[in-house]
Design a protein around this motif. Structure first.
Motif, PDB file in Angstrom:
ATOM      1  N   TYR A 242       0.555  -1.345  -0.019  1.00  0.00           N
ATOM      2  CA  TYR A 242       0.061  -0.253   0.018  1.00  0.00           C
ATOM      3  C   TYR A 242       0.889   1.251  -0.114  1.00  0.00           C
ATOM      4  O   TYR A 242       1.809   1.222   0.557  1.00  0.00           O
ATOM      5  N   ASP A 243       0.483   2.192  -0.786  1.00  0.00           N
ATOM      6  CA  ASP A 243       1.344   3.446  -0.979  1.00  0.00           C
ATOM      7  C   ASP A 243       1.033   4.047   0.341  1.00  0.00           C
ATOM      8  O   ASP A 243      -0.073   4.341   0.751  1.00  0.00           O
ATOM      9  N   GLY A 244       2.204   4.574   0.825  1.00  0.00           N
ATOM     10  CA  GLY A 244       2.003   5.296   2.342  1.00  0.00           C
ATOM     11  C   GLY A 244       3.451   5.327   3.013  1.00  0.00           C
ATOM     12  O   GLY A 244       3.652   4.595   4.013  1.00  0.00           O
ATOM     13  N   SER A 245       4.536   6.136   2.381  1.00  0.00           N
ATOM     14  CA  SER A 245       5.738   6.065   3.041  1.00  0.00           C
ATOM     15  C   SER A 245       5.923   6.420   4.355  1.00  0.00           C
ATOM     16  O   SER A 245       6.914   6.172   5.045  1.00  0.00           O
ATOM     17  N   ASP A 246       4.741   7.306   4.752  1.00  0.00           N
ATOM     18  CA  ASP A 246       4.733   7.833   6.218  1.00  0.00           C
ATOM     19  C   ASP A 246       3.957   6.898   7.168  1.00  0.00           C
ATOM     20  O   ASP A 246       3.899   7.159   8.259  1.00  0.00           O
ATOM     21  N   VAL A 247       3.631   5.821   6.665  1.00  0.00           N
ATOM     22  CA  VAL A 247       2.907   4.815   7.582  1.00  0.00           C
ATOM     23  C   VAL A 247       3.575   3.722   7.940  1.00  0.00           C
ATOM     24  O   VAL A 247       3.789   2.692   7.146  1.00  0.00           O
ATOM     25  N   LEU A 248       4.166   3.508   9.152  1.00  0.00           N
ATOM     26  CA  LEU A 248       5.080   2.533   9.325  1.00  0.00           C
ATOM     27  C   LEU A 248       4.405   1.195   9.317  1.00  0.00           C
ATOM     28  O   LEU A 248       5.358   0.234   8.792  1.00  0.00           O
ATOM     29  N   ALA A 249       3.246   0.873   9.391  1.00  0.00           N
ATOM     30  CA  ALA A 249       2.882  -0.295   9.294  1.00  0.00           C
ATOM     31  C   ALA A 249       2.569  -0.930   7.789  1.00  0.00           C
ATOM     32  O   ALA A 249       2.581  -2.186   7.675  1.00  0.00           O
ATOM     33  N   PHE A 250       2.880   0.142   6.978  1.00  0.00           N
ATOM     34  CA  PHE A 250       3.050  -0.532   5.696  1.00  0.00           C
ATOM     35  C   PHE A 250       4.222  -0.523   5.066  1.00  0.00           C
ATOM     36  O   PHE A 250       4.478  -1.061   3.807  1.00  0.00           O
ATOM     37  N   ASN A 251       5.314  -0.257   5.961  1.00  0.00           N
ATOM     38  CA  ASN A 251       6.646  -0.071   5.357  1.00  0.00           C
ATOM     39  C   ASN A 251       7.450  -1.212   6.150  1.00  0.00           C
ATOM     40  O   ASN A 251       7.281  -1.527   7.297  1.00  0.00           O
ATOM     41  N   GLY A 252       8.444  -1.600   5.422  1.00  0.00           N
ATOM     42  CA  GLY A 252       9.428  -2.635   5.788  1.00  0.00           C
ATOM     43  C   GLY A 252      10.475  -2.861   4.862  1.00  0.00           C
ATOM     44  O   GLY A 252      10.211  -2.809   3.425  1.00  0.00           O
ATOM     45  N   ASN A 253      11.740  -3.160   5.128  1.00  0.00           N
ATOM     46  CA  ASN A 253      12.590  -3.282   4.024  1.00  0.00           C
ATOM     47  C   ASN A 253      13.299  -4.671   4.153  1.00  0.00           C
ATOM     48  O   ASN A 253      14.124  -4.858   5.038  1.00  0.00           O
ATOM     49  N   PRO A 254      12.910  -5.537   3.464  1.00  0.00           N
ATOM     50  CA  PRO A 254      13.545  -6.979   3.437  1.00  0.00           C
ATOM     51  C   PRO A 254      14.979  -6.939   3.439  1.00  0.00           C
ATOM     52  O   PRO A 254      15.502  -8.031   4.280  1.00  0.00           O
TER      53      PRO A 254
END
Length: 281
Positions: A242-254
């Motif tokens: 999901y687009d949302g670089s400011d939403v931590l729950a949408f973000n992670g870097n494998p």
């Protein structure tokens, strides 16, 4: 995997899930649906976890919960031919999607979740004979598959209870320990790390939330859990959808995990949505 706006990473290019993937088989296969969702076909027993599989009408890239998709869905709910059970870990709409759930009634699957989830399923029109609530440590047997419900801590509403309402309690969310003839899968659910998570054993495949939100594991604790379960293969999820670089729950870097997970070259899998993984217990 590519990098989007800001620091957000995008999942690999989607591969379609087809009707053939729902057929009988002599193994247990797993597909990431994107987000936090999965499809499991264990020798013909079909399980979905937290599916969000419907787009907003008329929109090519906005999903039913209002977020722009960074990658296409591998299958939409109306194309799912059959399921034996649909498991819901908690009420958040990126797990219990309000359009997808009713669209899956026709699959004949049993909808299973915590009491609060089952109440919402009833509100969404799921027939009473097609849903059932479970408590932590209870089990559900579907064919040759046994599903146990594991504890989580996901009381994210504590960020602002006046705005978000009462926080989730200990019986409002959970994970799934899924024992198949080919090995054991653990979907941890959205959770902060609990001591009992580090006591888990016998896991062959860990479906690991790699988002970096404080009410999820976060990168450091996700690595800690992965290294505790040193013999388990790992599939990353809860990122890149999901687009949302400011939403931590949408973000992670494998990549951040891969460099810290012991033996990651052979056991840490960054799947595309719709890419098949065969369980090797």
């Amino acid at each position: 995997m590519t990098q989007g706006n800001g620091s957000q990473f995008i999942a690999p290019a989607t591969k379609p899930i087809t009707a053939e993937d729902f057929a009988g088989t002599d193994n247990t296969s797993i597909w990431w649906l994107s987000g936090a969702g999965f499809l499991i076909n264990s020798r013909g027993t079909l399980i979905m976890i937290d599916p969000v599989l419907t787009m907003k009408p008329g929109s090519p890239d906005i999903c039913e919960i209002g977020h722009r998709m960074l990658v296409p869905l591998p299958i939409v709910a109306t194309e799912v031919p059959r399921l034996d059970t649909i498991l819901y870990s908690h009420l958040d709409d990126d797990h219990l999607a309000p359009v997808t759930a009713p669209a899956l009634i026709r699959t004949g699957g049993l909808f299973a979740g915590p009491v609060v989830v089952v109440r919402e399923l009833a509100n969404l029109g799921i027939p009473a004979e097609q849903y059932r609530s479970f408590r932590i440590n209870e089990t559900l047997r579907i064919g040759e598959v046994e599903i146990s419900f594991t504890r989580v801590d996901h009381s994210w509403q504590n960020l602002d209870p006046e705005k978000y309402g009462p926080p989730y309690g200990p019986e409002d969310c959970y994970g799934f320990l899924i024992k198949t003839p080919d090995g054991t899968i653990w979907y941890t659910g959205d959770s902060r790390l609990l001591p009992e998570h580090l006591e888990m054993s016998g896991v062959d495949l860990l479906l690991l939330d790699i988002s970096n939100d404080p009410y999820h594991f976060g990168i450091e604790n996700a690595v800690k859990l992965a290294n505790t379960l040193a013999s388990a293969d790992i599939i990353a999820h809860h990122y890149g959808t999901y687009d949302g670089s400011d939403v931590l729950a949408f973000n992670g870097n494998p990549d951040e995990l891969a460099s810290a997970i012991d033996g990651s070259e052979s056991r840490f899998h960054v799947l595309a949505p719709g890419e098949r993984y065969v369980l090797k217990g």
